[in-house]
Scaffold this motif. Sequence first.
Motif, PDB file in Angstrom:
ATOM      1  N   LEU A  14      49.935  41.193 -15.035  1.00  0.00           N
ATOM      2  CA  LEU A  14      50.933  40.565 -16.446  1.00  0.00           C
ATOM      3  C   LEU A  14      52.533  40.264 -15.558  1.00  0.00           C
ATOM      4  CD1 LEU A  14      51.281  43.254 -19.582  1.00  0.00           C
ATOM      5  CD2 LEU A  14      49.797  41.171 -19.027  1.00  0.00           C
ATOM      6  N   PHE A  15      53.056  38.814 -15.963  1.00  0.00           N
ATOM      7  CA  PHE A  15      54.840  38.177 -15.603  1.00  0.00           C
ATOM      8  C   PHE A  15      54.796  37.882 -16.383  1.00  0.00           C
ATOM      9  CE2 PHE A  15      51.066  34.233 -15.133  1.00  0.00           C
ATOM     10  CZ  PHE A  15      51.252  33.875 -15.450  1.00  0.00           C
ATOM     11  N   ASP A  16      56.371  37.087 -16.516  1.00  0.00           N
ATOM     12  CA  ASP A  16      57.052  36.540 -17.102  1.00  0.00           C
ATOM     13  C   ASP A  16      57.039  34.575 -16.790  1.00  0.00           C
ATOM     14  OD1 ASP A  16      57.753  38.497 -18.936  1.00  0.00           O
ATOM     15  OD2 ASP A  16      58.870  39.073 -18.240  1.00  0.00           O
ATOM     16  N   TYR A  17      56.596  33.807 -17.139  1.00  0.00           N
ATOM     17  CA  TYR A  17      57.303  32.341 -16.341  1.00  0.00           C
ATOM     18  C   TYR A  17      58.548  32.678 -16.000  1.00  0.00           C
ATOM     19  CZ  TYR A  17      52.364  30.658 -16.948  1.00  0.00           C
ATOM     20  OH  TYR A  17      50.988  30.492 -16.907  1.00  0.00           O
ATOM     21  N   VAL A  18      59.519  31.520 -15.124  1.00  0.00           N
ATOM     22  CA  VAL A  18      60.443  32.011 -15.574  1.00  0.00           C
ATOM     23  C   VAL A  18      61.422  30.986 -16.276  1.00  0.00           C
ATOM     24  CG1 VAL A  18      62.517  30.575 -13.253  1.00  0.00           C
ATOM     25  CG2 VAL A  18      60.752  32.090 -12.895  1.00  0.00           C
ATOM     26  N   GLY A  19      62.447  31.303 -16.588  1.00  0.00           N
ATOM     27  CA  GLY A  19      63.240  31.142 -17.812  1.00  0.00           C
ATOM     28  C   GLY A  19      62.677  31.982 -19.320  1.00  0.00           C
ATOM     29  N   ALA A  20      61.574  32.648 -18.839  1.00  0.00           N
ATOM     30  CA  ALA A  20      61.201  33.240 -20.570  1.00  0.00           C
ATOM     31  C   ALA A  20      61.926  34.132 -21.222  1.00  0.00           C
ATOM     32  CB  ALA A  20      59.976  33.706 -19.681  1.00  0.00           C
ATOM     33  N   ASN A  21      62.531  34.309 -20.358  1.00  0.00           N
ATOM     34  CA  ASN A  21      64.007  35.504 -20.643  1.00  0.00           C
ATOM     35  C   ASN A  21      65.073  36.074 -19.544  1.00  0.00           C
ATOM     36  OD1 ASN A  21      62.921  36.794 -18.523  1.00  0.00           O
ATOM     37  ND2 ASN A  21      60.906  38.068 -20.200  1.00  0.00           N
ATOM     38  N   ILE A  39      65.255  38.290 -17.839  1.00  0.00           N
ATOM     39  CA  ILE A  39      65.114  38.839 -16.166  1.00  0.00           C
ATOM     40  C   ILE A  39      64.381  37.895 -15.939  1.00  0.00           C
ATOM     41  CG2 ILE A  39      63.588  40.184 -15.116  1.00  0.00           C
ATOM     42  CD1 ILE A  39      63.251  41.490 -17.761  1.00  0.00           C
ATOM     43  N   THR A  40      64.835  36.074 -15.919  1.00  0.00           N
ATOM     44  CA  THR A  40      63.969  35.572 -14.801  1.00  0.00           C
ATOM     45  C   THR A  40      65.187  34.484 -15.194  1.00  0.00           C
ATOM     46  OG1 THR A  40      62.489  34.317 -16.377  1.00  0.00           O
ATOM     47  CG2 THR A  40      61.238  36.037 -15.496  1.00  0.00           C
ATOM     48  N   ALA A  41      65.815  34.432 -16.512  1.00  0.00           N
ATOM     49  CA  ALA A  41      66.704  32.516 -16.387  1.00  0.00           C
ATOM     50  C   ALA A  41      67.533  32.612 -15.106  1.00  0.00           C
ATOM     51  CB  ALA A  41      67.381  32.996 -17.661  1.00  0.00           C
ATOM     52  N   PRO A  42      68.291  33.499 -14.836  1.00  0.00           N
ATOM     53  CA  PRO A  42      68.596  33.183 -13.324  1.00  0.00           C
ATOM     54  C   PRO A  42      67.600  32.547 -12.557  1.00  0.00           C
ATOM     55  CG  PRO A  42      69.028  35.563 -13.832  1.00  0.00           C
ATOM     56  CD  PRO A  42      67.835  34.837 -15.184  1.00  0.00           C
ATOM     57  N   HIS A  43      66.554  32.441 -12.244  1.00  0.00           N
ATOM     58  CA  HIS A  43      65.724  31.493 -10.964  1.00  0.00           C
ATOM     59  C   HIS A  43      65.382  30.477 -11.692  1.00  0.00           C
ATOM     60  CE1 HIS A  43      66.009  36.273  -9.422  1.00  0.00           C
ATOM     61  NE2 HIS A  43      65.040  36.027 -10.994  1.00  0.00           N
ATOM     62  N   PHE A  44      65.609  30.209 -13.093  1.00  0.00           N
ATOM     63  CA  PHE A  44      65.317  28.941 -13.300  1.00  0.00           C
ATOM     64  C   PHE A  44      66.123  27.836 -12.930  1.00  0.00           C
ATOM     65  CE2 PHE A  44      65.275  25.396 -16.528  1.00  0.00           C
ATOM     66  CZ  PHE A  44      64.084  25.072 -16.555  1.00  0.00           C
ATOM     67  N   ASN A  45      65.724  26.850 -12.485  1.00  0.00           N
ATOM     68  CA  ASN A  45      66.103  25.421 -11.720  1.00  0.00           C
ATOM     69  C   ASN A  45      65.317  24.503 -12.580  1.00  0.00           C
ATOM     70  OD1 ASN A  45      67.505  23.717 -10.446  1.00  0.00           O
ATOM     71  ND2 ASN A  45      67.052  24.070  -8.874  1.00  0.00           N
ATOM     72  N   ALA A  81      60.781  35.803 -33.307  1.00  0.00           N
ATOM     73  CA  ALA A  81      62.088  35.065 -33.264  1.00  0.00           C
ATOM     74  C   ALA A  81      62.659  36.573 -32.586  1.00  0.00           C
ATOM     75  CB  ALA A  81      62.317  35.499 -35.096  1.00  0.00           C
ATOM     76  N   LYS A  82      62.313  37.652 -31.933  1.00  0.00           N
ATOM     77  CA  LYS A  82      63.396  38.151 -31.199  1.00  0.00           C
ATOM     78  C   LYS A  82      62.720  37.684 -29.726  1.00  0.00           C
ATOM     79  CE  LYS A  82      64.100  43.009 -29.567  1.00  0.00           C
ATOM     80  NZ  LYS A  82      63.409  44.544 -29.627  1.00  0.00           N
ATOM     81  N   THR A  83      61.729  37.222 -29.182  1.00  0.00           N
ATOM     82  CA  THR A  83      61.377  36.735 -27.552  1.00  0.00           C
ATOM     83  C   THR A  83      62.050  35.418 -27.927  1.00  0.00           C
ATOM     84  OG1 THR A  83      59.529  36.063 -28.321  1.00  0.00           O
ATOM     85  CG2 THR A  83      59.841  38.628 -27.190  1.00  0.00           C
ATOM     86  N   LEU A  84      61.470  34.626 -28.821  1.00  0.00           N
ATOM     87  CA  LEU A  84      62.193  33.070 -29.064  1.00  0.00           C
ATOM     88  C   LEU A  84      63.611  32.906 -28.195  1.00  0.00           C
ATOM     89  CD1 LEU A  84      61.188  30.037 -28.330  1.00  0.00           C
ATOM     90  CD2 LEU A  84      61.484  30.304 -31.542  1.00  0.00           C
ATOM     91  N   SER A  85      64.684  33.798 -29.176  1.00  0.00           N
ATOM     92  CA  SER A  85      65.956  34.495 -29.217  1.00  0.00           C
ATOM     93  C   SER A  85      66.590  34.823 -27.971  1.00  0.00           C
ATOM     94  CB  SER A  85      66.381  34.880 -30.291  1.00  0.00           C
ATOM     95  OG  SER A  85      66.651  34.447 -31.751  1.00  0.00           O
ATOM     96  N   ALA A  86      65.892  35.238 -27.286  1.00  0.00           N
ATOM     97  CA  ALA A  86      66.019  35.916 -25.870  1.00  0.00           C
ATOM     98  C   ALA A  86      66.262  35.055 -24.879  1.00  0.00           C
ATOM     99  CB  ALA A  86      64.942  36.742 -25.621  1.00  0.00           C
ATOM    100  N   MET A  87      65.379  33.676 -24.963  1.00  0.00           N
ATOM    101  CA  MET A  87      65.416  33.142 -24.040  1.00  0.00           C
ATOM    102  C   MET A  87      67.327  32.176 -23.709  1.00  0.00           C
ATOM    103  SD  MET A  87      62.546  30.424 -24.563  1.00  0.00           S
ATOM    104  CE  MET A  87      62.152  29.835 -22.633  1.00  0.00           C
ATOM    105  N   ARG A  88      67.395  32.007 -22.669  1.00  0.00           N
ATOM    106  CA  ARG A  88      68.899  31.102 -22.412  1.00  0.00           C
ATOM    107  C   ARG A  88      68.640  29.796 -23.462  1.00  0.00           C
ATOM    108  NH1 ARG A  88      70.671  30.794 -16.860  1.00  0.00           N
ATOM    109  NH2 ARG A  88      71.025  28.384 -17.663  1.00  0.00           N
ATOM    110  N   PRO A  89      69.673  29.169 -24.902  1.00  0.00           N
ATOM    111  CA  PRO A  89      69.363  28.614 -24.959  1.00  0.00           C
ATOM    112  C   PRO A  89      68.885  26.451 -24.091  1.00  0.00           C
ATOM    113  CG  PRO A  89      70.619  28.870 -25.951  1.00  0.00           C
ATOM    114  CD  PRO A  89      69.969  30.520 -25.544  1.00  0.00           C
TER     115      PRO A  89
END
Length: 265
Positions: free
Chosen positions: A49-56, A58-64, A176-184
Motif C-alpha cells: 500500500l502507498f500514498d500518491y504524493v500530495g494525497a495527505n 504526510i506526502t504533501a511536503p514532497h509535492f512539486n 470528505a475527511k480524506t478529501l479535506s486532508a489534502m492541502r487545498p
Amino acid sequence: MSVLVRNNVRLLGNQQADKTLVFAHGFGTDQTAWNGVAPAFFDTHRVVLFDYVGANEITAPHFNPRKYKQLYSFADDILDIFDELELRDVVFIGHSAGGMSGTLAAIQEPTWFSKLVLLNASPCYVDQENYIGGFNTEVLEALFAQMESNFHAWASGFAPMIMANPDRPQYAAAFAKTLSAMRPDVALCIAKVIFYSDHRSDITKLMHPTLLLQNKDDVAVPIDVSYYLEKYMPNARLSLIDGEGHLPHISDPDKVVQKIKLFLN
C-alpha cells in the motif's frame, strides 16, 4: 529521500507469498481507502500500500507542481516503488486516476506487471467528439473555481455527490475527511492534471490481462467510459458492479473482493 518514505509505503500480508498485490488509491483518498479490500488478501499475497504524493499531510511536503504536471509523473513514482522493493510479476489494483497511472507504468515497464485491475478508471474525463467522458470544460472550470474560493466547503458538497449511497452517509463522511486532508493548493493542482488528462491513445498499448470494474451508476465516470476501455484495451474485460458511486471499494468492498478473487484465480 527513499521512495518508501516519500510515498508512505507499507508492506503487509504474507511476505513469503509468491504473488504481490499493489493497491493504488484515487483522487481525494489515500491508502486507507483499501481498508475494506486489502485484508482479504493478506493470507495469500504480499500486499503493498502507498500514498500518491500530495494525497495527505504526510506526502504533501514532497509535492512539486513543476514535477507533477501529468499522470506520467505519478506513474514514475509507482515504478520507483517497484524498483526499490524489487517487485516483479505484480498484480496492480488501482482506483480511478490511480489506476490510469498504473496503466502508464505498466506500459513503460511491462515485464514488472502480470495483471491489472482498474476500478472506475477513465482515460479522459472531458466529452469529445464520439466520446462521453462525463464533463465539459465549463463544468470543470466552475469546479476548480469552487475549490479555489472555499476548498473545505467544496469538499463537503463534492464528497456525497461522488460517493452517492445517500442511505449510508458514513461513506460520504469518510471520503470528505480524506478529501479535506489534502492541502487545498495541492488538491487543485492534482485535480487539474487528472480532469484535463487524455490517455485514450495510451490505453491501446496495454497488453496485460486487465479486469475493468465499474459501478453501474457513477457520476464521475459514466459507464460509457468503461465500454470504451473494454473496446480499445487489447486484453481487457469489463465486469459491472451492482452499485452506485465512484468508490465501490469503500461502499461495497465485499463485491470488489469477490470480483478480484475470481480474476486472480
